[in-house]
Design a protein around this motif. Structure first.
Motif, mmCIF file in Angstrom:
data_model
loop_
_atom_site.group_PDB
_atom_site.id
_atom_site.type_symbol
_atom_site.label_atom_id
_atom_site.label_comp_id
_atom_site.label_asym_id
_atom_site.label_seq_id
_atom_site.Cartn_x
_atom_site.Cartn_y
_atom_site.Cartn_z
ATOM 1 N N GLY A 76 26.406 42.875 56.455
ATOM 2 C CA GLY A 76 26.868 44.250 56.379
ATOM 3 C C GLY A 76 27.472 44.583 55.030
ATOM 4 O O GLY A 76 27.261 45.678 54.492
ATOM 5 N N LEU A 79 24.694 45.065 52.594
ATOM 6 C CA LEU A 79 24.102 46.395 52.796
ATOM 7 C C LEU A 79 24.932 47.460 52.101
ATOM 8 O O LEU A 79 24.399 48.370 51.444
ATOM 9 C CB LEU A 79 23.990 46.687 54.290
ATOM 10 N N PHE A 148 25.717 43.300 60.664
ATOM 11 C CA PHE A 148 24.379 43.871 60.507
ATOM 12 C C PHE A 148 23.337 42.773 60.639
ATOM 13 O O PHE A 148 23.553 41.631 60.234
ATOM 14 C CB PHE A 148 24.251 44.528 59.128
ATOM 15 N N ASP A 150 19.056 42.609 60.018
ATOM 16 C CA ASP A 150 17.824 43.311 59.662
ATOM 17 C C ASP A 150 16.775 43.127 60.752
ATOM 18 O O ASP A 150 16.778 42.129 61.477
ATOM 19 C CB ASP A 150 17.290 42.773 58.334
#
Length: 352
Positions: A76, A79, A148, A150
């Motif tokens: 995260g 990102l 997070f 992907d």
């Protein structure tokens, strides 16, 4: 005069794996692999969430749930810093929990970990950053953001980029796809029977190398085992000392380089007395051949091909043409002798 490649058939009596098949006229492959490394590791983290994933030299413990939570926060944070799918990110930490979280965070972010050779100095890492087109280098505090993961990549997309030294000292980036990496994981898992609960692997190589990462770390995590991380200093220990320290462990001798996915040849301990000089037989879908004037006699340069073997060097067509043939063989540069049973004896090879 050009020399012919002499393929050495070794049969199926050693380390046979029924899941390996041959594409029509092509290279051996594993059936039913996960599409990418991130998906395989995420499934393993969910399946083994309460097991111990890692132990460090001072006895600190991380469960799979804790390690994946840390890695997801790193993803995260990446990102938030603009790192996207297929972006290259250099991971430049010593062996330890921070390396694990950083590396796995890059994988979960859908990016590609770039792993410098352990001997690289600061100037060489700067060169790697530029050569790889890396968007970021992890060498300080870990990024931290909303967890997070992907959505995943395809089997043929780049998964890992190892920078290794050529004989003259130059650095080369070895491209490994998801299929390459997952094939190594399956090969090691099968050969070492990693499906048994409670498997513990002592990391004996730098995690930035194919041996430390692709051969020791990733298969252990994929099959729910525990990695024991021995800090930033990795020391080579004689076999007799390892056997004395870990009397119930399974010790093997092998050969492999980053270009072959870290694997290639394996000699289980039960064959050491009959073949004291051997570095093993091919496994994991690896096929071997010899090149040289005495190849028909079983002596020559070792060539390998298989599902874990890299496709090329990153941004280096000249070195790629020299080392990789059009039909999938990688020229190792190592001189060996192969006997009638398929056991490879070194004349001048790198032994792991």
């Amino acid at each position: 005069m050009s020399l012919a490649v002499v393929e050495i058939p070794v049969g199926g009596r050693w380390l046979r794996d029924e899941r390996i098949t041959r594409r029509t006229g092509g290279i051996l492959q594993y059936e039913s692999l996960e599409p990418c490394l991130a998906e395989l590791l995420d499934r393993s983290a969910l399946r083994y969430s309460n097991r111990t994933a890692a132990v460090d030299r001072v006895g600190r413990v991380l469960t799979f749930r804790e390690l994946w939570a840390s890695a997801a926060r790193v993803a995260g944070g990446l990102l938030d810093q603009g790192v996207g799918p297929a972006d290259r990110v250099v991971v430049s930490y010593p062996n330890g929990f921070r390396w694990l979280s950083g590396f796995l965070g890059v994988v979960l972010a859908g990016a590609v970990p770039v792993l410098p050779a352990p001997s690289c100095n600061a100037a060489e890492i700067e060169w790697i950053e530029a050569h790889s087109g890396a968007v970021l280098t992890l060498d300080g505090d870990l990024p931290d953001g909303v967890p997070f993961l992907d959505g995943g990549a395809s089997p043929d997309e780049l998964a890992l980029l190892y920078y290794v030294r050529a004989e003259a000292g130059a650095l080369r980036g070895v491209e490994l796809t998801n299929t390459n990496v997952l094939s190594t994981i399956e090969a090691v898992g099968h050969a070492m029977d990693l499906g048994a609960e409670g498997t513990r692997t002592v990391i004996t190589a730098p995690l930035s190398t194919a041996v430390g990462c692709s051969v020791q770390l990733l298969p252990t995590l994929a099959f729910g085992g525990t990695v024991v991380v021995g800090g930033s200093r990795v020391v080579r220990v004689p076999w007799r000392h390892l056997r004395a320290a870990f009397p119930t462990s399974r010790c093997v001798r092998g050969w492999g380089v980053a270009e072959t996915g870290g694997i290639g040849l394996l000699l289980p301990s039960e064959h050491r007395h009959r073949h004291p000089r051997s570095v093993g037989v091919p496994f994991g879908g690896i096929e071997v051949a010899l090149l040289g004037p005495d190849a028909e006699k079983g002596i020559g340069e070792l060539l390998c091909r298989g599902p874990s073997v890299a496709r090329r060097y990153w941004q280096d067509p000249v070195a790629t043409a020299e080392a990789f043939t059009e039909d999938g063989w990688f020229r190792t540069g190592d001189q060996v002798c192969i006997d009638g049973e398929g056991f490879v004896d070194p004349i001048a090879v790198r032994v792991l």
